[in-house]
Scaffold this motif. Structure first.
Motif, short mmCIF file in Angstrom:
data_model
loop_
_atom_site.label_atom_id
_atom_site.label_comp_id
_atom_site.label_asym_id
_atom_site.label_seq_id
_atom_site.Cartn_x
_atom_site.Cartn_y
_atom_site.Cartn_z
N PHE A 49 0.72 -1.44 0.10
CA PHE A 49 -0.21 -0.40 0.23
C PHE A 49 0.94 1.34 0.00
N LEU A 50 2.26 0.95 1.00
CA LEU A 50 3.10 2.62 1.09
C LEU A 50 3.83 3.05 0.10
N ILE A 56 6.62 5.64 -3.08
CA ILE A 56 7.87 5.16 -2.98
C ILE A 56 8.49 3.46 -2.92
N SER A 57 9.95 3.38 -2.61
CA SER A 57 10.30 1.72 -2.19
C SER A 57 11.08 1.74 -1.24
N ASP A 60 13.79 -3.78 1.90
CA ASP A 60 13.83 -5.01 2.41
C ASP A 60 14.55 -4.62 4.22
N GLU A 61 15.57 -4.49 4.47
CA GLU A 61 16.42 -3.92 5.67
C GLU A 61 14.96 -2.59 6.62
N ASP A 62 14.75 -1.60 5.45
CA ASP A 62 13.49 -1.33 5.77
C ASP A 62 12.17 -1.39 6.32
N GLY A 76 6.75 9.58 9.61
CA GLY A 76 7.52 9.68 9.32
C GLY A 76 7.93 9.11 8.83
N TYR A 77 8.75 7.60 8.51
CA TYR A 77 9.20 7.01 7.82
C TYR A 77 8.96 7.17 5.74
#
Length: 88
Positions: A49-50, A56-57, A60-62, A76-77
């Motif tokens: 969804f985001l 945005i992309s 995985d580490e996020d 915020g992200y």
């Protein structure tokens, strides 16, 4: 923009994960994991969804609680990701 973005995030979570009447009881800073609202499959739905809603992309580490565990953290992200894509 933040208020609109946060409202879209809240609406998605309420429509897809909240199966109770008291939608106002979800505070922006409340942990979605601790509240039992979202699980690992739900995180993947949220990421999809985001990425589509906010263009945005998400690496995985996020995909960690610091970024995705509350409405405020998600907002915020997304703001940071949108800001970094503007700077690129």
């Amino acid at each position: 923009m933040s208020t609109d973005r946060r409202a879209k995030i809240r609406a998605f979570i309420e429509e897809n994960f909240l199966f109770r009447e008291d939608t106002d009881a979800i505070a922006d800073g409340e942990s979605l994991l601790e509240a039992g609202l979202i699980d690992s499959t739900g995180i993947l739905e949220l990421v999809a969804f985001l990425e589509s809603e906010f263009a945005i992309s998400i690496a995985d580490e996020d995909i960690v609680p610091d970024n995705l565990d509350s409405i405020a953290a998600i907002d915020g992200y997304v703001a940071r990701r949108q800001g970094s894509s503007l700077a690129a």
